[in-house]
Design a protein around this motif. Structure first.
Motif, short mmCIF file in Angstrom:
data_model
loop_
_atom_site.label_atom_id
_atom_site.label_comp_id
_atom_site.label_asym_id
_atom_site.label_seq_id
_atom_site.Cartn_x
_atom_site.Cartn_y
_atom_site.Cartn_z
N LEU A 154 -8.15 4.36 1.03
CA LEU A 154 -8.81 4.31 2.32
C LEU A 154 -8.23 5.40 3.20
CD1 LEU A 154 -10.73 2.85 4.29
CD2 LEU A 154 -8.79 1.40 4.95
N SER A 155 -9.12 6.25 3.80
CA SER A 155 -8.69 7.32 4.71
C SER A 155 -8.76 6.81 6.13
CB SER A 155 -9.61 8.55 4.55
OG SER A 155 -9.51 9.08 3.26
N VAL A 156 -7.68 6.99 6.92
CA VAL A 156 -7.63 6.52 8.30
C VAL A 156 -7.07 7.65 9.16
CG1 VAL A 156 -7.32 4.12 7.65
CG2 VAL A 156 -5.32 5.58 8.00
N GLY A 157 -7.48 7.62 10.47
CA GLY A 157 -6.91 8.55 11.44
C GLY A 157 -5.71 7.93 12.12
N VAL A 158 -4.77 8.72 12.50
CA VAL A 158 -3.54 8.19 13.12
C VAL A 158 -3.88 7.70 14.52
CG1 VAL A 158 -1.22 8.72 13.88
CG2 VAL A 158 -2.10 9.75 11.80
N GLY A 159 -3.58 6.44 14.81
CA GLY A 159 -3.83 5.85 16.12
C GLY A 159 -5.22 5.23 16.24
N ASP A 160 -6.10 5.44 15.33
CA ASP A 160 -7.46 4.88 15.39
C ASP A 160 -7.67 3.94 14.20
OD1 ASP A 160 -7.90 6.46 17.56
OD2 ASP A 160 -8.65 8.16 16.36
N ALA A 161 -8.30 2.85 14.42
CA ALA A 161 -8.64 1.90 13.34
C ALA A 161 -10.01 2.24 12.81
CB ALA A 161 -8.62 0.45 13.86
N PRO A 162 -10.19 2.61 11.59
CA PRO A 162 -11.49 3.02 11.06
C PRO A 162 -12.44 1.83 10.97
CG PRO A 162 -9.90 2.86 9.29
CD PRO A 162 -9.15 2.61 10.54
N ALA A 185 0.85 -1.18 0.00
CA ALA A 185 0.00 0.00 0.00
C ALA A 185 0.89 1.24 0.00
CB ALA A 185 -0.93 0.02 1.22
N MET A 186 0.39 2.32 -0.60
CA MET A 186 1.09 3.60 -0.65
C MET A 186 0.42 4.56 0.33
SD MET A 186 1.87 6.07 -3.91
CE MET A 186 2.70 4.74 -4.74
N VAL A 187 1.22 5.20 1.23
CA VAL A 187 0.72 6.07 2.28
C VAL A 187 0.96 7.52 1.86
CG1 VAL A 187 0.86 6.70 4.71
CG2 VAL A 187 1.31 4.33 4.00
N ARG A 188 -0.16 8.34 1.92
CA ARG A 188 -0.09 9.75 1.61
C ARG A 188 -0.75 10.53 2.74
NH1 ARG A 188 -1.33 8.02 -3.87
NH2 ARG A 188 0.38 8.58 -5.29
N ASP A 189 -0.34 11.82 2.88
CA ASP A 189 -0.98 12.68 3.87
C ASP A 189 -2.11 13.45 3.21
OD1 ASP A 189 0.33 14.44 2.27
OD2 ASP A 189 1.70 15.21 3.80
N PHE A 219 8.03 6.53 9.92
CA PHE A 219 7.09 6.40 11.03
C PHE A 219 6.91 7.74 11.75
CE2 PHE A 219 6.47 5.82 15.59
CZ PHE A 219 5.27 5.11 15.62
N GLU A 220 8.03 8.46 11.96
CA GLU A 220 7.94 9.74 12.68
C GLU A 220 7.07 10.73 11.92
OE1 GLU A 220 10.95 13.19 14.44
OE2 GLU A 220 11.74 11.40 13.39
N GLU A 221 7.21 10.75 10.59
CA GLU A 221 6.41 11.67 9.79
C GLU A 221 4.95 11.26 9.81
OE1 GLU A 221 6.38 13.59 5.26
OE2 GLU A 221 7.76 11.96 5.81
N ALA A 222 4.66 9.93 9.76
CA ALA A 222 3.28 9.45 9.79
C ALA A 222 2.62 9.75 11.12
CB ALA A 222 3.24 7.95 9.50
N ALA A 223 3.39 9.66 12.25
CA ALA A 223 2.82 9.91 13.58
C ALA A 223 2.46 11.36 13.77
CB ALA A 223 3.79 9.46 14.65
N SER A 224 3.09 12.29 13.03
CA SER A 224 2.80 13.72 13.19
C SER A 224 1.61 14.18 12.37
CB SER A 224 4.05 14.52 12.80
OG SER A 224 4.34 14.32 11.42
N LYS A 225 1.00 13.30 11.52
CA LYS A 225 -0.13 13.68 10.66
C LYS A 225 -1.43 13.29 11.36
CE LYS A 225 2.71 14.97 7.43
NZ LYS A 225 2.86 16.37 7.06
N PRO A 226 -2.47 14.15 11.25
CA PRO A 226 -3.77 13.79 11.85
C PRO A 226 -4.49 12.68 11.09
CG PRO A 226 -3.92 15.85 10.65
CD PRO A 226 -2.49 15.48 10.63
N ALA A 227 -4.29 12.57 9.79
CA ALA A 227 -4.99 11.53 9.00
C ALA A 227 -4.11 11.13 7.84
CB ALA A 227 -6.34 12.04 8.49
N LEU A 228 -4.27 9.94 7.37
CA LEU A 228 -3.48 9.40 6.27
C LEU A 228 -4.40 8.73 5.25
CD1 LEU A 228 -0.59 7.75 8.32
CD2 LEU A 228 -0.52 9.94 7.13
N ASN A 229 -3.96 8.67 4.00
CA ASN A 229 -4.67 7.96 2.92
C ASN A 229 -3.84 6.75 2.52
OD1 ASN A 229 -6.77 9.80 2.83
ND2 ASN A 229 -5.75 11.11 1.32
N LEU A 230 -4.46 5.59 2.53
CA LEU A 230 -3.80 4.34 2.13
C LEU A 230 -4.33 3.95 0.77
CD1 LEU A 230 -3.93 2.36 5.49
CD2 LEU A 230 -2.15 3.87 4.65
#
Length: 500
Positions: free
Chosen positions: A457-465, A426-430, A439-450
């Motif tokens: 798929l849009s997901v929130g950081v730390g939460d499983a949609p 999967a490709m991860v975008r902000d 990982f450090e850059e992904a943890a600083s984003k409020p949401a990510l697109n997989l």
């Protein structure tokens, strides 16, 4: 150097021999003389002797040689030229003196002698002895110390004078002050000789010192204690302890002008400045007004010169530079000559070039003829007819280019960034559609697109949609591979050129 008191029994030999246990070498006469000289000078480095002069003589060099004697002994003496010039009297035979100096030896004659620094007359008996005793006692108290001396004011406004009002001393002082620099003078009349004179002089000095600054009576800036010449008995009032202490305790600088130049009293030692005569005291107290005027005028002239000197120096330097600068004609003359030379060379060159062109044109025109042109045309035509065209000249470069293009297409397909999505990656975008790789850059984003191979798929950081929130989005088609520009291939060197 110590020697053993006992000698061996065979000491009377013809030749001197060293003895057992004796390591002392015999001294020379010069060595023992120098040893005696050092011993005497160290022991008697400063002595004062009283005696009668005898055999006084002056050498041509200016040194004085004499002998000091009493009723039982005689001592040679010498005074060098620098000290003889400072003597206040002429030494004569039979004169009783007090000599000050150091003892030394004269090896040339095996004698000891005194090198005199000063020579004083030892007369006046008990009076001089008392004077010397008083002087030594007061000097030991520090009343004559150089550190206590004060500098005289340069231009005193008021001058106090302690002297007799009827003598010639006050007239000489006032006359000299009027000639040099007229000043305000306060005279305190006193007795300068006889009974009670010392007390009056001391009281006048103290009264001057007690005058308050800014009062009705001007406080003197300097005090002159003056008296004319006389014998030691006449000047004795200024040797009294009360006068000496009054001068030493005075808060105003004091000039002592007692007696003539050769007279010396204890007041001279205690005063801040000693004048040889009362007239000289007036000269010490004030400067010369005419000299001051001349000095001020000289300073003014120097100031004007200092102001104008830079301008004059600048003008001189400018004139010097102008004189060193060459004339304009001298600067342009080489260039003008060079211009004339180049102009002449240009004319000659144009003339020569035109002549060469005419000669070349004439030669070329001579070679141009219809026969030569037809011959060259026929030659090129025959070469074109003989040339053989092969299909491989065209198909081979095309085949080689097609193979390279196919290899690049396969490489582009393998290196496409979305190709790994087909294998389960999967490709991860902000939120700004930028690719996130750490990982450090992904943890600083409020949401990510997989992004998967079949959607995003849009997901929130730390939460499983929840599964219901997942929304498949159409997959973007992969970008077309860039077209490669084909270059024209060079003909095979082995083939004939159609246009060669």
């Amino acid at each position: 150097m110590a020697r053993s008191p006992s000698l061996p029994s065979d000491s009377s030999g013809l030749l001197a021999r060293s003895r057992d246990g004796d390591n002392a070498e015999p001294l020379t006469i010069s060595e023992i003389s120098q040893s005696l000289k050092r011993t005497v000078e160290d022991r008697f480095g400063y002595v004062r002797l009283r005696g009668e002069l005898s055999g006084v003589k002056r050498a041509a060099s200016g040194h004085m040689y004499c002998a000091l004697k009493d009723d039982k002994a005689v001592l040679d003496g010498v005074m060098w030229r620098g000290n003889t010039g400072r003597l206040a009297f002429v030494p004569e035979d039979g004169l009783e003196v007090i000599a000050t100096g150091k003892l030394t030896t004269y090896p040339g004659r095996s004698k000891y002698q005194i090198v005199m620094d000063s020579l004083e007359i030892a007369g006046e008996g008990a009076l001089l002895a008392l004077l010397e005793k008083t002087r030594a006692r007061l000097e030991a108290e520090g009343l004559f110390a150089r550190e206590r001396k004060r500098r005289l004011p340069f231009l005193p406004r008021t001058i106090g004078v302690v002297t007799s009002p009827t003598g010639s001393v006050i007239r000489d002082i006032l006359h000299r002050l009027a000639d040099r620099f007229p000043s305000h003078v306060l005279v305190w009349p006193v007795l300068v000789q006889g009974q009670g004179a010392a007390e009056q002089v001391a009281g006048a000095i103290r009264r001057f010192s007690e005058i308050a600054p800014g009062g009705a009576i001007a406080r003197p800036d300097v005090v002159i204690v003056a008296r004319g010449g006389g014998s030691i008995e006449d000047l004795w009032s200024f040797n009294e302890e009360v006068v000496v202490r009054a001068i030493a305790e005075c808060t105003i600088p004091v000039i002592s002008a007692v007696g003539h130049e050769t007279d010396t009293t204890l007041a001279d030692y205690a005063a801040d400045q000693r004048a040889p005569t009362p007239t000289a005291a007036a000269e010490m107290a004030v400067p010369v007004r005419v000299d001051l005027d001349a000095t001020v005028a000289d300073f003014a002239a120097r100031q004007r010169r200092a102001v104008h000197r830079p301008l004059e120096l600048g003008r001189e330097r400018l004139d010097a530079r102008v004189r060193r600068m060459p004339k304009i004609e001298a600067l342009l003359q080489p260039q003008a000559q060079k211009l004339d030379d180049l102009s002449e060379r240009l004319r000659r060159g144009l003339r020569d070039r035109a002549g060469q062109g005419r000669e070349k044109l004439a030669g070329t025109a001579a070679r141009l003829s219809p026969r030569l042109l037809h011959q060259a045309h026929d030659t090129r035509k025959d070469r074109l007819v003989r040339a053989k065209l092969s299909p491989e000249l065209v198909t081979r470069p095309i085949a080689q280019g097609q193979n390279r293009l196919d290899a690049l297409a396969r490489l582009v397909e393998q290196l496409h960034p979305k190709k790994p999505l087909e294998r389960g990656y999967a490709m991860v975008r902000d939120g700004d559609r930028r690719v996130v790789t750490t990982f450090e850059e992904a943890a600083s984003k409020p949401a990510l697109n997989l992004e998967f191979k079949d959607g995003e798929l849009s997901v929130g950081v730390g939460d499983a949609p929840p599964p219901a929130q997942a929304k498949a989005q159409p997959k973007a088609p992969p970008p077309a591979p860039p077209k490669r520009k084909t270059r024209p291939t060079a003909p095979n060197p082995a083939q004939d050129d159609l246009f060669g």
